[in-house]
Design an enzyme around this catalytic site. Structure first.
Site, short mmCIF file in Angstrom:
data_model
loop_
_atom_site.label_atom_id
_atom_site.label_comp_id
_atom_site.label_asym_id
_atom_site.label_seq_id
_atom_site.Cartn_x
_atom_site.Cartn_y
_atom_site.Cartn_z
CB ALA A 61 -0.89 -0.01 1.24
N GLY A 113 0.60 -4.81 0.98
CA GLY A 113 -0.58 -4.90 0.11
C GLY A 113 -0.31 -5.64 -1.19
CD GLU A 121 -2.27 -7.10 3.10
OE1 GLU A 121 -1.86 -5.99 2.69
OE2 GLU A 121 -2.86 -7.25 4.18
CD GLU A 178 1.77 -5.07 5.84
OE1 GLU A 178 2.59 -5.99 6.09
OE2 GLU A 178 1.01 -5.08 4.86
N1 CAA Z 1 4.56 3.16 -0.93
C1 CAA Z 1 4.94 4.31 -1.53
N2 CAA Z 1 6.08 4.43 -2.25
C2 CAA Z 1 6.86 3.34 -2.37
C3 CAA Z 1 6.53 2.12 -1.77
C4 CAA Z 1 5.31 2.04 -1.04
N3 CAA Z 1 4.90 0.90 -0.47
N4 CAA Z 1 7.51 1.21 -2.04
C5 CAA Z 1 8.42 1.88 -2.79
N5 CAA Z 1 8.04 3.15 -2.99
C6 CAA Z 1 8.74 4.21 -3.75
C7 CAA Z 1 9.93 4.74 -2.97
O1 CAA Z 1 9.53 5.71 -2.03
C8 CAA Z 1 10.77 5.29 -4.09
O2 CAA Z 1 10.24 6.55 -4.46
P1 CAA Z 1 11.24 7.78 -4.83
O3 CAA Z 1 12.00 7.29 -6.04
O4 CAA Z 1 10.29 8.90 -5.12
O5 CAA Z 1 12.12 7.98 -3.66
C9 CAA Z 1 10.51 4.33 -5.24
O6 CAA Z 1 9.30 3.65 -4.92
C10 CAA Z 1 11.60 3.28 -5.40
O7 CAA Z 1 11.78 2.63 -4.14
P2 CAA Z 1 13.20 2.52 -3.39
O8 CAA Z 1 14.08 3.66 -3.77
O9 CAA Z 1 12.91 2.33 -1.92
O10 CAA Z 1 13.76 1.20 -4.05
P3 CAA Z 1 14.81 0.17 -3.40
O11 CAA Z 1 15.23 -0.73 -4.50
O12 CAA Z 1 15.85 0.88 -2.61
O13 CAA Z 1 13.93 -0.67 -2.35
C11 CAA Z 1 11.98 -1.88 -1.59
C12 CAA Z 1 12.87 -1.49 -2.81
C13 CAA Z 1 12.75 -2.81 -0.67
C14 CAA Z 1 10.76 -2.59 -2.16
C15 CAA Z 1 11.57 -0.59 -0.84
O14 CAA Z 1 11.03 0.34 -1.77
C16 CAA Z 1 10.56 -0.81 0.24
O15 CAA Z 1 10.91 -1.30 1.29
N6 CAA Z 1 9.29 -0.39 -0.01
C17 CAA Z 1 8.24 -0.45 1.00
C18 CAA Z 1 7.77 -1.87 1.20
C19 CAA Z 1 6.74 -1.90 2.29
O16 CAA Z 1 7.02 -1.61 3.44
N7 CAA Z 1 5.50 -2.28 1.94
C20 CAA Z 1 4.40 -2.37 2.88
C21 CAA Z 1 3.59 -1.12 2.85
S1 CAA Z 1 2.42 -1.05 4.15
C22 CAA Z 1 1.07 -1.92 3.60
O17 CAA Z 1 1.08 -2.50 2.53
C23 CAA Z 1 -0.11 -1.87 4.53
C24 CAA Z 1 -1.28 -2.72 4.16
O18 CAA Z 1 -1.27 -3.92 4.25
C25 CAA Z 1 -2.50 -2.07 3.77
#
Ligand code: CAA
Length: 256
Positions: free
Chosen positions: A64, A109, A112, A132
């Site tokens: 998400a 998400g 999910e 999360e």
């Molecule tokens: N939401 C919003 N933006 C996201 C995102 C997310 N879940 N995942 C990645 N992005 C964005 C980053 O902010 C980044 O944006 P910018 O270029 O503008 O800075 C872009 O995508 C590329 O990401 P990274 O630079 O972080 O890429 P990386 O290769 O260094 O890392 C990754 C990749 C390990 C997937 C890392 O992006 C990451 O950890 N993302 C978040 C994963 C996460 O925590 N997901 C769970 C979200 S909570 C949820 O889903 C709740 C629910 O159940 C409803």
């Protein structure tokens, strides 16, 4: 360009979550587009299945949208999670068979969404997890319920409480991945599987079988077995048992 791209083939569609710059993260716009796309496919009688994937080489869906969630008030968080559930249910409760082609990160998400699908084809380079708790959250799009139903409670709790990612090999070991394939070939493999599932097989029977399996997971063995009898008997209201068994007896392949 739409954040959800739908390409219809003969009997199935490929639905691509397309926000590549944010690793296909699910914001309100994507969730609404996903719901609308599923409604359109649902209404198209030619469609029997949907393959869901993410745009680009790197991610299926990285979760998400974190930026969209950070400042939510409790009532807004409830509405966001409910919208996420509507989107996941649009896939999980669809009459269409669904296959996730997990071409990279499937986190939060994103996992999910893959769990809302019937089957998961996972590329070797993919990483899957529910991170999360590392964000001060819990899985909010169905993960606390669907992951234990797929991999069992113990492994699900390990993944949910640690937030750690697992690789494709581990995903296959725990039954989360149906198949692991070479990086870059998840979509082709999923489409191939969908074509097989849509040929010489009764969609009516597949729906009945799938319903019996899902209902059975949420009830006692005795009730599940009763439901199987109901589903078995119901099929005979359609032409498909006669078509399928007739073809067998005449030594030819059935066309449903
Ligand atoms: N939401 C919003 N933006 C996201 C995102 C997310 N879940 N995942 C990645 N992005 C964005 C980053 O902010 C980044 O944006 P910018 O270029 O503008 O800075 C872009 O995508 C590329 O990401 P990274 O630079 O972080 O890429 P990386 O290769 O260094 O890392 C990754 C990749 C390990 C997937 C890392 O992006 C990451 O950890 N993302 C978040 C994963 C996460 O925590 N997901 C769970 C979200 S909570 C949820 O889903 C709740 C629910 O159940 C409803």
């Amino acid at each position: 360009m739409s954040v959800v791209i739908v390409e219809k083939r003969e009997r199935h569609a490929v639905l691509t979550i397309s926000r590549e710059k944010a690793l296909n993260a699910l914001n309100g716009e994507v969730l609404a587009a996903l719901i609308a796309a599923m409604a359109d496919l649902e209404a198209d009688g030619a469609m029997r299945g949907v393959v869901i994937t993410g745009a680009g080489e790197k991610a299926f869906v990285a979760g998400a949208d974190i930026a969209a969630m950070r400042d939510l008030k409790p009532a807004e968080a409830s509405a966001f999670a409910a919208e996420g559930h509507r989107a996941m249910n649009a896939v999980a409760e669809s009459r269409l068979i669904s296959i996730a082609a997990v071409n990279g990160f499937a986190l939060g998400g994103g996992l999910e969404l893959a769990l809302a699908c019937d089957l998961r084809i996972v590329a070797e380079n993919a990483k899957l997890g529910l991170p999360e708790v590392t964000l001060g959250l819990i899985p909010g799009f169905g993960g606390t319920q669907r992951l234990p139903r797929v991999v069992g409670r113990g492994i699900a709790l390990e993944m949910i409480l640690s937030g750690d990612m697992i690789d494709a090999t581990r995903a296959a070991q725990i039954g989360l991945a149906n198949r692991v394939v070479a990086s870059g070939s998840a979509l082709a493999e999923a489409e191939g599987m969908m074509k097989t599932l849509s040929t010489h097989r009764s969609a009516v029977a597949q729906r009945a079988a799938r319903q019996a399996v899902y209902e059975g997971a949420d009830t006692s063995l005795a009730k599940g077995l009763e439901r199987e009898i109901d589903q078995f008997a119901n099929l005979f209201k359609s032409d498909d048992p006669r078509l399928g068994m007739g073809a067998f007896l005449e030594k030819r392949k059935p066309e449903f």
